[in-house]
Design a protein around this motif. Structure first.
Motif, PDB file in Angstrom:
ATOM      1  N   SER A  51       4.729   9.400   9.770  1.00  0.00           N
ATOM      2  CA  SER A  51       4.970   8.265   8.893  1.00  0.00           C
ATOM      3  C   SER A  51       4.799   8.659   7.434  1.00  0.00           C
ATOM      4  CB  SER A  51       3.994   7.134   9.223  1.00  0.00           C
ATOM      5  OG  SER A  51       2.692   7.463   8.766  1.00  0.00           O
ATOM      6  N   ALA A  52       5.089   7.713   6.551  1.00  0.00           N
ATOM      7  CA  ALA A  52       4.923   7.950   5.120  1.00  0.00           C
ATOM      8  C   ALA A  52       3.466   8.143   4.745  1.00  0.00           C
ATOM      9  CB  ALA A  52       5.511   6.778   4.340  1.00  0.00           C
ATOM     10  N   LEU A  53       2.563   7.774   5.637  1.00  0.00           N
ATOM     11  CA  LEU A  53       1.134   7.900   5.348  1.00  0.00           C
ATOM     12  C   LEU A  53       0.557   9.252   5.756  1.00  0.00           C
ATOM     13  CD1 LEU A  53      -0.184   4.383   6.473  1.00  0.00           C
ATOM     14  CD2 LEU A  53       0.616   5.109   4.215  1.00  0.00           C
ATOM     15  N   GLU A  54       1.304  10.034   6.515  1.00  0.00           N
ATOM     16  CA  GLU A  54       0.730  11.248   7.082  1.00  0.00           C
ATOM     17  C   GLU A  54       0.289  12.238   6.009  1.00  0.00           C
ATOM     18  OE1 GLU A  54       1.480  14.387  10.727  1.00  0.00           O
ATOM     19  OE2 GLU A  54       3.209  13.381   9.849  1.00  0.00           O
ATOM     20  N   ALA A  55       1.171  12.589   5.082  1.00  0.00           N
ATOM     21  CA  ALA A  55       0.823  13.587   4.065  1.00  0.00           C
ATOM     22  C   ALA A  55      -0.306  13.105   3.152  1.00  0.00           C
ATOM     23  CB  ALA A  55       2.059  13.968   3.254  1.00  0.00           C
ATOM     24  N   PRO A  56      -0.236  11.879   2.607  1.00  0.00           N
ATOM     25  CA  PRO A  56      -1.355  11.446   1.756  1.00  0.00           C
ATOM     26  C   PRO A  56      -2.661  11.312   2.519  1.00  0.00           C
ATOM     27  CG  PRO A  56       0.243   9.666   2.039  1.00  0.00           C
ATOM     28  CD  PRO A  56       0.875  10.911   2.556  1.00  0.00           C
ATOM     29  N   TRP A  57      -2.580  10.957   3.819  1.00  0.00           N
ATOM     30  CA  TRP A  57      -3.802  10.877   4.608  1.00  0.00           C
ATOM     31  C   TRP A  57      -4.423  12.265   4.790  1.00  0.00           C
ATOM     32  CZ3 TRP A  57      -7.347   7.570   6.084  1.00  0.00           C
ATOM     33  CH2 TRP A  57      -8.218   7.930   7.112  1.00  0.00           C
ATOM     34  N   GLN A  58      -3.601  13.241   5.096  1.00  0.00           N
ATOM     35  CA  GLN A  58      -4.113  14.598   5.267  1.00  0.00           C
ATOM     36  C   GLN A  58      -4.717  15.131   3.967  1.00  0.00           C
ATOM     37  OE1 GLN A  58      -0.654  16.587   6.829  1.00  0.00           O
ATOM     38  NE2 GLN A  58      -1.120  16.033   8.950  1.00  0.00           N
ATOM     39  N   GLN A 194       2.967   0.815  -0.457  1.00  0.00           N
ATOM     40  CA  GLN A 194       4.424   0.885  -0.330  1.00  0.00           C
ATOM     41  C   GLN A 194       4.872   0.565   1.087  1.00  0.00           C
ATOM     42  OE1 GLN A 194       5.013   4.869  -1.835  1.00  0.00           O
ATOM     43  NE2 GLN A 194       5.372   4.156  -3.938  1.00  0.00           N
ATOM     44  N   VAL A 195       4.125   1.023   2.083  1.00  0.00           N
ATOM     45  CA  VAL A 195       4.434   0.688   3.474  1.00  0.00           C
ATOM     46  C   VAL A 195       4.270  -0.810   3.706  1.00  0.00           C
ATOM     47  CG1 VAL A 195       3.648   0.952   5.864  1.00  0.00           C
ATOM     48  CG2 VAL A 195       3.910   2.958   4.407  1.00  0.00           C
TER      49      VAL A 195
END
Length: 205
Positions: A51-58, A194-195
Motif C-alpha cells: 500500500s501507499a503506507l508501506e514505504a513511510p511505515w518502514q 492522503q489515504v
C-alpha cells in the motif's frame, strides 16, 4: 478526553484507529523507552503490504529503532518546545489563521460539543493540537456509541479539522534541519492522511 473504545480484534477499523492513536502519541510527546522497545522487537509489518503506507511505515520503524529516549527527547524539544517561539506549531489555528487560539479553535470546540466531547482539563494542549484531533478520529472510528462513532462523523470531522492543514504541518516539519525521527513521523502522517482523503473521496463519489 475520556472515551471508550471497542476492542473487537476482527474489526478492520481497529488498524485505522490504532494508527491514529500512535500518531497522536508521537505528535504529543517523544517516545518513551517502552514504545521504542516495542518498535525494536514487535512492530515490523506495514499496515498493508504494497500500500501507499508501506514505504513511510518502514522508514518510521527504521528511525524509531535508531532513536534513543535521549535523542528523541532532544529532537522533540528542538522542534516543538523551543525557548520563545517553537520551530513548529502543531496547531490547526496556527496554520489556518496564522496564530494560535484563533477562530478555527472556537469552531472546533463547537463541533466537539455537538458530538459530546470535551477537553480533559488536565491536558496542557488546546483541542486544535494535532494529537487531540487524531485522538478524536480514533474515537470516531472505534468508539462504542454508534450515534457518534460512525463513518459520516469521521468524514465531517476529517474534512473540517484535519484535511485543510495537516499537509502544511508535515511540510513544516520536513523543512526543519533538526528533524530526523519526526521527519519520518511527518511522512507517515502525510501518507496516512492522503489515504484517508482518498477513502472519503470515494465515499462521496
Amino acid at each position: 478526553m475520556n472515551t471508550e473504545l471497542s476492542t473487537d480484534p476482527f474489526s478492520e477499523e481497529v488498524a485505522r484507529a490504532e494508527l491514529y492513536g500512535l500518531l497522536a502519541s508521537l505528535w504529543l510527546a517523544p517516545p518513551d523507552a517502552g514504545m521504542l522497545d516495542q518498535f525494536r522487537v514487535a512492530v515490523t509489518q506495514a499496515p498493508e503490504t504494497g500500500s501507499a503506507l508501506e514505504a513511510p511505515w518502514q522508514a518510521l520503524v527504521a528511525r524509531m529503532r535508531a532513536a534513543t529516549v535521549e535523542s528523541a527527547a532532544a529532537e522533540f524539544a528542538a522542534l516543538f518546545q523551543g525557548v520563545g517561539k517553537p520551530e513548529v506549531f502543531p496547531y490547526a489555528s496556527f496554520f489556518l489563521a496564522g496564530f494560535v487560539n484563533e477562530k478555527p479553535l472556537a469552531q472546533l470546540r463547537t463541533d466537539l460539543a455537538a458530538i459530546g466531547l470535551t477537553r480533559d482539563a488536565a491536558l496542557l494542549e488546546t483541542e486544535d493540537h494535532v494529537s487531540f484531533l487524531f485522538e478524536v478520529m480514533r474515537y470516531l472510528i472505534a468508539g462504542d456509541d454508534a450515534g457518534v462513532s460512525n463513518l459520516e462523523q469521521q468524514r465531517r470531522f476529517f474534512r473540517a479539522h484535519i484535511q485543510p492543514w495537516i499537509e502544511a504541518l508535515c511540510k513544516a516539519v520536513d523543512a526543519q534541519p533538526a528533524a530526523d525521527l519526526w521527519r519520518a513521523v511527518a511522512a507517515m502522517t502525510l501518507a496516512f492522511v492522503q489515504v484517508e482523503t482518498q477513502a472519503f473521496d470515494l465515499l462521496e463519489a
